[in-house]
Motif scaffolding. Structure first.
Motif, short mmCIF file in Angstrom:
data_model
loop_
_atom_site.label_atom_id
_atom_site.label_comp_id
_atom_site.label_asym_id
_atom_site.label_seq_id
_atom_site.Cartn_x
_atom_site.Cartn_y
_atom_site.Cartn_z
N GLN A 99 -56.70 63.11 -48.17
CA GLN A 99 -58.29 62.29 -47.48
C GLN A 99 -58.92 63.42 -48.33
O GLN A 99 -59.12 64.69 -47.80
CB GLN A 99 -58.03 62.00 -46.35
CG GLN A 99 -56.99 60.90 -45.80
CD GLN A 99 -57.77 60.65 -44.23
OE1 GLN A 99 -58.91 60.59 -43.86
NE2 GLN A 99 -56.07 60.45 -43.38
N LEU A 100 -60.23 62.86 -48.41
CA LEU A 100 -61.12 63.55 -49.18
C LEU A 100 -61.68 64.57 -47.98
O LEU A 100 -61.84 66.27 -48.20
CB LEU A 100 -62.95 63.20 -49.31
CG LEU A 100 -63.97 64.17 -49.74
CD1 LEU A 100 -62.83 64.18 -51.50
CD2 LEU A 100 -65.27 62.54 -50.02
N LYS A 101 -61.61 64.51 -46.49
CA LYS A 101 -61.84 65.87 -45.27
C LYS A 101 -60.33 66.05 -45.33
O LYS A 101 -60.92 68.16 -45.02
CB LYS A 101 -61.35 65.07 -44.06
CG LYS A 101 -60.29 64.37 -43.41
CD LYS A 101 -60.70 63.69 -42.42
CE LYS A 101 -59.40 62.95 -41.72
NZ LYS A 101 -58.49 64.36 -41.73
N ASP A 102 -59.18 66.30 -45.91
CA ASP A 102 -58.46 67.31 -46.33
C ASP A 102 -58.54 68.19 -47.44
O ASP A 102 -57.05 69.20 -47.22
CB ASP A 102 -56.95 66.96 -45.95
CG ASP A 102 -56.83 66.01 -44.71
OD1 ASP A 102 -57.57 67.07 -43.22
OD2 ASP A 102 -56.55 64.61 -44.16
N VAL A 103 -58.91 67.64 -47.88
CA VAL A 103 -59.38 68.65 -49.76
C VAL A 103 -59.66 69.64 -49.54
O VAL A 103 -60.46 70.47 -48.12
CB VAL A 103 -59.89 67.79 -50.81
CG1 VAL A 103 -59.85 68.76 -51.55
CG2 VAL A 103 -59.69 66.68 -51.25
N PRO A 104 -59.03 71.16 -49.83
CA PRO A 104 -59.15 72.20 -49.37
C PRO A 104 -60.16 72.97 -50.50
O PRO A 104 -61.18 71.56 -50.92
CB PRO A 104 -57.89 73.16 -49.98
CG PRO A 104 -57.37 72.44 -50.86
CD PRO A 104 -57.46 70.82 -50.69
N ALA A 105 -61.38 73.45 -49.39
CA ALA A 105 -62.61 74.02 -50.06
C ALA A 105 -62.36 74.11 -51.89
O ALA A 105 -61.20 75.08 -52.19
CB ALA A 105 -62.84 75.22 -49.35
N LEU A 106 -62.91 74.24 -52.09
CA LEU A 106 -63.27 74.33 -53.76
C LEU A 106 -64.83 75.19 -53.86
O LEU A 106 -65.43 74.70 -54.03
CB LEU A 106 -63.54 72.43 -54.64
CG LEU A 106 -62.57 71.80 -54.43
CD1 LEU A 106 -62.57 70.13 -55.02
CD2 LEU A 106 -60.90 72.24 -54.64
N VAL A 107 -63.98 75.92 -55.23
CA VAL A 107 -65.10 76.46 -55.73
C VAL A 107 -64.88 76.97 -57.17
O VAL A 107 -64.11 76.51 -58.01
CB VAL A 107 -64.45 78.04 -55.16
CG1 VAL A 107 -65.10 78.18 -53.83
CG2 VAL A 107 -63.66 78.75 -55.71
N ARG A 108 -66.57 77.45 -57.93
CA ARG A 108 -65.73 77.84 -59.37
C ARG A 108 -66.48 79.13 -59.67
O ARG A 108 -67.73 79.94 -58.59
CB ARG A 108 -66.80 76.52 -60.43
CG ARG A 108 -68.34 77.32 -59.55
CD ARG A 108 -69.00 76.38 -61.09
NE ARG A 108 -68.87 76.20 -61.85
CZ ARG A 108 -69.46 76.44 -63.32
NH1 ARG A 108 -70.07 74.95 -63.40
NH2 ARG A 108 -68.83 76.64 -65.01
N PHE A 109 -66.08 79.47 -60.44
CA PHE A 109 -66.85 81.26 -60.67
C PHE A 109 -68.17 81.48 -61.92
O PHE A 109 -67.98 80.81 -63.18
CB PHE A 109 -66.14 82.62 -61.09
CG PHE A 109 -64.97 83.02 -59.69
CD1 PHE A 109 -65.17 83.78 -58.73
CD2 PHE A 109 -64.13 81.31 -59.50
CE1 PHE A 109 -64.83 83.75 -57.82
CE2 PHE A 109 -62.78 82.46 -58.70
CZ PHE A 109 -63.85 82.77 -57.84
N GLY A 110 -69.35 81.71 -61.91
CA GLY A 110 -70.02 81.34 -62.94
C GLY A 110 -69.61 82.56 -63.98
O GLY A 110 -70.01 82.51 -65.13
N ASN A 111 -68.67 83.97 -63.59
CA ASN A 111 -68.55 84.90 -64.15
C ASN A 111 -66.98 84.75 -63.61
O ASN A 111 -66.99 85.58 -62.91
CB ASN A 111 -68.90 86.18 -64.51
CG ASN A 111 -68.37 87.20 -65.64
OD1 ASN A 111 -67.79 87.11 -65.99
ND2 ASN A 111 -69.38 88.54 -65.70
#
Length: 260
Positions: free
Chosen positions: A163-175
């Motif tokens: 479920q969407l609420k259970d998806v882990p925290a997502l991130v990206r890096f500018g560098n």
């Protein structure tokens, strides 16, 4: 053999066996006091797969992590350690081509702002224990029932949509070479982070026997610099941070877990 030699040998053997017995008792007592477990550890491997739609087509990434669950007894259990768990593996990397790279973490989005918490693959979605009971005796202990449940998961290899609420925290890096360039990513709005036409399609978790995934350090090379859980934003003075961004809670362990 002379009588004196026989007598000396007899005394030596008595002392040896008594000493061996004492050592065995001490070892057994130590095991009982500090462990005393009657249930062997269990190992669970699970695969997290994240799928993203881009204008160029569907992209996905996955990782296999391993969790070792131990059932301590004796003094360890008396101190409140009903279970001990050790996680080994790394977060998911989804290469979105010209749009950038999406990373999952071992943090739950819902509690990241409060200091985070483990969100390993198999722990993201609860495979119901009443469905995967396994085999155990009628008077089985709680630990034995849980071990049977884990055995059943390993036998049946279930798979579940997250479920969407259970998806882990997502991130990206500018560098990618700068851990402090990390930024949170909203799964409901990937376009803001990666451009128009990039959308989150879904995620699944499945129990597997596949080997643990390795390779995230080729993307995030700074992970090689330390084997400890350093924060992405170093704070050697332990002063309050200059801002309240939730990503300040992230550490190296949120992207890879090494054997301890």
């Amino acid at each position: 053999m002379p009588p004196r030699a026989k007598e000396a040998l007899s005394v030596f053997l008595k002392v040896f066996w008594v000493s061996l017995f004492v050592v065995a008792v001490i070892l057994a007592l130590g095991w009982f006091v500090f462990d005393g477990s009657t249930t062997r550890p269990r190992v669970i491997r699970s695969r997290l797969t994240i799928v993203v739609e881009t204008p160029e087509g569907e992209r996905s990434g996955s990782s296999v992590t391993q969790e070792t669950i131990s059932f301590p007894g004796g003094l360890t259990r008396a101190q409140g350690w009903g279970l001990t768990e050790q996680l080994v593996g790394e977060a998911v990397v989804v290469d979105l081509g010209q749009h950038g790279i999406l990373f999952s973490t071992f943090e739950r989005q819902s509690i990241l702002s409060r200091g985070g918490g483990d969100a390993y693959n198999a722990g993201l979605t609860p495979f119901p224990q009443d469905k995967f009971r396994g085999e155990n005796a009628a008077k089985a202990s709680i630990n034995e029932k849980y071990a049977a449940y884990l055995d059943d998961l390993n036998r049946s290899k279930p798979k579940s949509e997250l479920q969407l609420k259970d998806v882990p925290a997502l991130v990206r890096f500018g560098n990618l070479n700068d851990p402090t360039s990390v930024a949170p990513v909203n799964p409901l709005d990937l376009a803001t982070s990666f451009g128009p036409g990039v959308t989150f399609k879904g995620a699944t978790v499945e129990i597997t026997d596949d080997p643990i995934t390795h390779g995230i350090q080729s993307r995030l090379t700074w992970l090689r610099s330390s084997k400890v859980a350093e924060y992405l934003f170093p704070n050697p003075t332990h002063q309050p941070p200059p801002d309240a961004r939730v990503v300040r809670h992230l550490s190296y362990d949120d992207f890879r877990r090494l054997p301890r």
